[in-house]
Design an enzyme around this catalytic site. Structure first.
Site, PDB file in Angstrom:
ATOM      1  N   ARG A 126      -2.990   6.912  -4.989  1.00  0.00           N
ATOM      2  CA  ARG A 126      -3.986   7.657  -4.050  1.00  0.00           C
ATOM      3  C   ARG A 126      -3.408   9.090  -4.096  1.00  0.00           C
ATOM      4  O   ARG A 126      -2.224   9.274  -3.826  1.00  0.00           O
ATOM      5  CB  ARG A 126      -3.890   6.898  -2.704  1.00  0.00           C
ATOM      6  CG  ARG A 126      -4.463   5.498  -2.840  1.00  0.00           C
ATOM      7  CD  ARG A 126      -4.931   5.055  -1.355  1.00  0.00           C
ATOM      8  NE  ARG A 126      -3.926   4.972  -0.490  1.00  0.00           N
ATOM      9  CZ  ARG A 126      -4.216   5.381   0.990  1.00  0.00           C
ATOM     10  NH1 ARG A 126      -5.319   5.259   1.285  1.00  0.00           N
ATOM     11  NH2 ARG A 126      -3.291   4.969   1.760  1.00  0.00           N
ATOM     12  N   ILE A 140       0.912  -1.153  -0.105  1.00  0.00           N
ATOM     13  CA  ILE A 140      -0.189   0.065  -0.055  1.00  0.00           C
ATOM     14  C   ILE A 140       0.849   1.224  -0.039  1.00  0.00           C
ATOM     15  O   ILE A 140       1.725   1.255   0.893  1.00  0.00           O
ATOM     16  CB  ILE A 140      -1.118  -0.058   1.238  1.00  0.00           C
ATOM     17  CG1 ILE A 140      -1.851  -1.128   1.288  1.00  0.00           C
ATOM     18  CG2 ILE A 140      -1.664   1.194   1.290  1.00  0.00           C
ATOM     19  CD1 ILE A 140      -1.994  -1.882   2.434  1.00  0.00           C
ATOM     20  N   ASP A 141       0.559   2.055  -0.888  1.00  0.00           N
ATOM     21  CA  ASP A 141       1.519   3.454  -1.011  1.00  0.00           C
ATOM     22  C   ASP A 141       3.055   2.898  -1.103  1.00  0.00           C
ATOM     23  O   ASP A 141       3.841   3.628  -0.411  1.00  0.00           O
ATOM     24  CB  ASP A 141       1.099   4.497  -0.164  1.00  0.00           C
ATOM     25  CG  ASP A 141      -0.449   4.757  -0.117  1.00  0.00           C
ATOM     26  OD1 ASP A 141      -1.157   4.483  -0.958  1.00  0.00           O
ATOM     27  OD2 ASP A 141      -0.892   5.028   1.159  1.00  0.00           O
ATOM     28  N   PHE A 142       3.319   2.015  -1.863  1.00  0.00           N
ATOM     29  CA  PHE A 142       4.496   1.698  -1.741  1.00  0.00           C
ATOM     30  C   PHE A 142       5.696   2.403  -2.504  1.00  0.00           C
ATOM     31  O   PHE A 142       6.794   2.083  -2.133  1.00  0.00           O
ATOM     32  CB  PHE A 142       4.797  -0.016  -1.960  1.00  0.00           C
ATOM     33  CG  PHE A 142       4.398  -0.573  -3.250  1.00  0.00           C
ATOM     34  CD1 PHE A 142       5.356  -0.815  -4.290  1.00  0.00           C
ATOM     35  CD2 PHE A 142       3.087  -1.055  -3.353  1.00  0.00           C
ATOM     36  CE1 PHE A 142       5.066  -1.508  -5.444  1.00  0.00           C
ATOM     37  CE2 PHE A 142       2.752  -1.498  -4.796  1.00  0.00           C
ATOM     38  CZ  PHE A 142       3.605  -1.865  -5.617  1.00  0.00           C
TER      39      PHE A 142
END
EC number: 3.1.1.11
Length: 369
Positions: free
Chosen positions: A287, A230-232
């Protein structure tokens, strides 16, 4: 409104300068402020200083080997500590095969450091810090302090190394954030870093931010493997990913990017060209962490894991009017643009042009191919 505000500043500053200066000096000061206002009111204004040419020719090579006596040091951090403060020449730290279990930090005073491994599959730097771990000052480290390798200095180069988060099974990763590599400089510092043939690996976790790579300043990632959930890839850097493989490791929802551009005048953003996106779970391309978040994918293969909508507004519909999310000539089952959110765009060749070459990061000034 923007110009009126800066004209008011000009009037006030000009009056102040006339008190301090006289004759030709006051003219010079006023001309300087006019030039500054012209720059700040331009949509081409950048928060980054002009890129400087890298120093590629080494003046010193330091060898790090796992076996005592085989090199100059057995610890990467000790090799870095041995470099004089305010370093002004290219120093290569040659790192032999093996898993180096240590937290590494390059201070801001030690520029022009290269870390070269024996191959990403052979040379691994790993550590197990998490954001909620208490640091030496008695406070939680936070995401900023959790990085396995933290680069605080400009003109860093990494080749043929794996940067890895290594968390034990008994650690509750559901409630902590982690970064494998943090490369950061103030936006105005002109930080310029290069990673070639490196692997940057995070951890598999449930749906909440679990970062892998945090780039700030200018960065060029060439043929790297980047893995996370996630959001890497996150932060407010100006970064170009060329021929990289981005691999998601989540069993639920994940997000590849969380770009944090906060102003229309700020020329930060992420561009991915000739890349591959694969993995598990359902993945957003990005995002909108920043109000003016900017991410582009061009000539990139996208596996079926990409959600049809493609992008998420961070729960703020107002950001749909200010973000810049685009695709250009991408391929694969996840690249189908028909189901994308209405506020992303399929770029024309003219719109894509600024994002698909080294000029996006002023690379012609500091990257040696």
């Amino acid at each position: 409104m923007f110009l009126r505000l800066f004209l008011l500043i000009l009037q006030l500053e000009s009056r102040s300068s006339l008190v301090q200066c006289s004759g030709s000096q006051s003219v010079v000061v006023q001309e300087g402020y006019l030039k500054w206002i012209k720059q700040m009111s331009s949509l081409r204004h950048s928060v980054f200083q002009k890129a400087e040419k890298q120093k590629h020719k080494p003046c010193l090579t330091i060898k790090v080997e796992k076996k005592t006596g085989a090199g100059d040091f057995v610890s990467i951090q000790r090799a870095i500590d041995s470099i004089p403060e305010v370093n002004l020449c290219r120093v290569i730290i040659s790192i032999g095969p093996g898993a180096y279990k240590e937290k590494v930090e390059i201070p801001a005073t030690k520029a022009y450091i290269s870390m070269e491994g024996a191959g990403a599959e052979k040379t691994v730097i790993e550590w197990d810090d998490t954001a909620d771990r208490i640091g030496p000052k008695g406070r939680p480290l936070g995401t900023f302090g959790s990085a396995t390798v933290a680069v605080n200095s400009p003109y860093f180069i990494a080749k043929n190394i794996t940067f890895k988060v290594s968390v034990d099974d008994d650690v509750d990763v559901e409630h902590c954030t982690i970064a494998a590599l943090r490369s950061i400089g103030k936006a105005s510092s002109g930080t310029e870093d290069i990673c070639r043939h490196c692997s940057i690996c995070g951890v598999q976790v449930p749906w909440s931010p679990r970062h892998t790579l945090r780039p700030h300043g200018r960065h060029y990632f060439k043929e790297c493997y980047i893995e996370g959930s996630i959001d890497f890839v996150f932060g407010d850097g100006l970064s170009l990913y060329d021929g990289c493989h981005l691999h998601a490791i989540t069993n639920s929802y994940g997000a590849l990017t969380a770009q944090k551009r906060e102003s229309m005048l700020e020329e930060s953003g992420f561009s991915f060209i000739n890349c591959r996106v694969t993995g598990s779970g359902a993945l957003y391309l990005g995002r909108a962490w920043g109000t003016f978040s900017r991410v582009v994918f061009a000539y990139t293969y996208m596996d079926k894991i990409i959600t049809p909508r493609g992008w998420y507004n961070w729960g703020d519909k107002n950001r749909e009017m200010t973000v810049f999310y685009g695709q250009y000539k991408c391929s694969g089952p996840g690249a189908e643009f028909g189901g994308r959110v209405s506020w992303s765009r399929e770029l024309t060749s003219e719109e894509a042009k600024p994002f698909i070459s080294l000029t996006f990061i002023d690379g012609q000034e500091w990257i040696k191919l």
